[in-house]
Design an enzyme around this catalytic site. Structure first.
Site, short mmCIF file in Angstrom:
data_model
loop_
_atom_site.label_atom_id
_atom_site.label_comp_id
_atom_site.label_asym_id
_atom_site.label_seq_id
_atom_site.Cartn_x
_atom_site.Cartn_y
_atom_site.Cartn_z
N GLY A 117 0.83 -1.20 0.00
CA GLY A 117 0.00 0.00 0.00
C GLY A 117 0.86 1.24 0.00
O GLY A 117 2.01 1.23 0.45
N GLN B 191 3.09 10.33 0.97
CA GLN B 191 4.37 9.68 1.27
C GLN B 191 5.43 9.95 0.21
O GLN B 191 6.61 9.69 0.43
CB GLN B 191 4.19 8.17 1.43
CG GLN B 191 3.50 7.81 2.74
CD GLN B 191 3.48 6.34 2.98
OE1 GLN B 191 2.73 5.62 2.31
NE2 GLN B 191 4.27 5.87 3.91
N CYS C 222 5.99 1.59 8.93
CA CYS C 222 5.80 2.52 7.82
C CYS C 222 7.14 2.94 7.25
O CYS C 222 8.09 3.17 7.99
CB CYS C 222 5.03 3.73 8.33
SG CYS C 222 4.69 4.97 7.08
N LEU C 223 7.20 3.07 5.94
CA LEU C 223 8.43 3.51 5.29
C LEU C 223 8.80 4.92 5.69
O LEU C 223 9.94 5.33 5.60
CB LEU C 223 8.26 3.46 3.77
CG LEU C 223 8.38 2.08 3.15
CD1 LEU C 223 8.08 2.13 1.67
CD2 LEU C 223 9.74 1.51 3.40
N HIS D 299 -4.75 2.07 7.18
CA HIS D 299 -3.41 2.65 7.29
C HIS D 299 -3.19 3.72 6.23
O HIS D 299 -2.70 4.81 6.52
CB HIS D 299 -2.38 1.52 7.13
CG HIS D 299 -0.97 1.97 7.26
ND1 HIS D 299 -0.20 1.72 8.38
CD2 HIS D 299 -0.15 2.64 6.42
CE1 HIS D 299 1.01 2.24 8.22
NE2 HIS D 299 1.06 2.80 7.03
N GLU D 300 -3.57 3.41 5.01
CA GLU D 300 -3.35 4.35 3.91
C GLU D 300 -4.28 5.57 3.99
O GLU D 300 -3.87 6.69 3.73
CB GLU D 300 -3.53 3.64 2.57
CG GLU D 300 -2.59 2.46 2.32
CD GLU D 300 -1.15 2.84 2.51
OE1 GLU D 300 -0.35 1.98 2.94
OE2 GLU D 300 -0.77 4.00 2.24
N HIS E 279 -3.07 8.23 6.29
CA HIS E 279 -2.06 9.11 5.71
C HIS E 279 -2.72 10.34 5.07
O HIS E 279 -2.16 11.43 5.11
CB HIS E 279 -1.25 8.37 4.64
CG HIS E 279 -0.10 7.60 5.20
ND1 HIS E 279 0.97 8.20 5.81
CD2 HIS E 279 0.15 6.27 5.24
CE1 HIS E 279 1.83 7.27 6.20
NE2 HIS E 279 1.35 6.10 5.87
#
Length: 265
Positions: A122, A127, A184-185, A226-227, A230
């Site tokens: 995802g 991001q 998370c990245l 989660h997405e 963001h």
């Protein structure tokens, strides 16, 4: 809702660079290389660099890793790290008449490429430094094969084809939830337990401007949450269970007394 380093440990539906999927008691959203193959992670999307001070040009862990070689003719955007305002402010909606534009289509293409190169399950536009309400998600049989059957069963994780949702609106269904680790990245090398609803309904538009509706459950529902977080300027650490935050290296250490047990509630 971000690489897959053990989907249960991070979202995000997910960094995959450093850790491999393990027992249910320590499931991750991110993953690490297994037999030479990088495992997917749950995580956000990437957009063109916004500032010269952009940190961590190459993500090592999270929903996505390996943002591409900058020497290439068309380098992929870098993943923005926690602290950058774009990750902490609400993203903007896209006008219907803009969806088919070259600009929006290019952003979507870049997001999908970054997610797959990472690999991740995802990604959200903020991001990659783009404050627009776009998310992409994808989980494959290959990614899932890196985790144990016991773990994927506990996560209710199943493969699904690429999904692109513009201006998503998420509705939580029912009262059941689950506690699993997420990563998370944009927050490299760390994980924390996050409670997520087991079922959600997501509506929005696909990349062609057509209405789309997805009823998701299990791990896919976690990735969506989660997405979509963001897009509201929220990172998983803003919702983590207190005293569960830890480095990737310490993922297998026991949780503190009083912390909820991983799994469905």
């Amino acid at each position: 809702m971000e690489t897959i380093q053990r989907f249960s440990h991070r979202i995000f539906p997910l960094t995959f660079a450093n850790k491999s999927f393990r027992a249910i008691s320590r499931a991750h959203i991110l993953t690490r290389p297994v037999n030479g193959h990088p495992q997917p992670v749950i995580g956000p999307i990437i957009t063109a660099p916004r500032r010269s001070h952009s940190s961590g040009l190459a993500s090592r862990a999270g929903w996505f890793i390996g943002m591409g070689d900058k020497k290439k003719k068309n380098p992929l955007p870098d993943i923005v790290k926690a602290g950058d305002p774009v990750l902490h402010e609400p993203a903007q909606e896209i006008r219907p008449d803009e969806i088919g534009s070259d600009r929006i289509q290019k952003i979507i293409d870049d997001m999908v490429k970054v997610m797959r190169v990472a690999p991740g399950v995802g990604l959200a536009a903020p991001q990659i430094g783009i404050p627009l309400r776009i998310i992409v998600l994808e989980d494959t049989k290959e990614y899932i094969s890196y985790a144990s059957k016991q773990e994927t069963k506990a996560q209710d994780r199943r493969p699904f084809d690429l999904l692109v949702v513009i201006n998503p609106k998420l509705k939580k269904i029912g009262n059941k939830s689950a506690f699993f680790f997420e990563g998370c990245l944009s927050v490299d090398e760390f994980r924390a337990v996050v409670e997520r609803h087991l079922e959600v309904e997501v509506t929005g538009f696909d990349r062609n401007g057509q209405p789309v509706k997805v009823n998701a459950s299990g791990w896919q529902a976690r990735i969506f949450q989660h997405e979509c977080d963001h897009l509201e300027g929220t990172l998983y650490v803003d919702k983590m269970v207190p005293r569960t935050f830890r480095t990737v290296k310490n993922l297998d250490l026991p949780l503190a007394v009083g912390c909820p047990k991983l799994g469905v509630r």
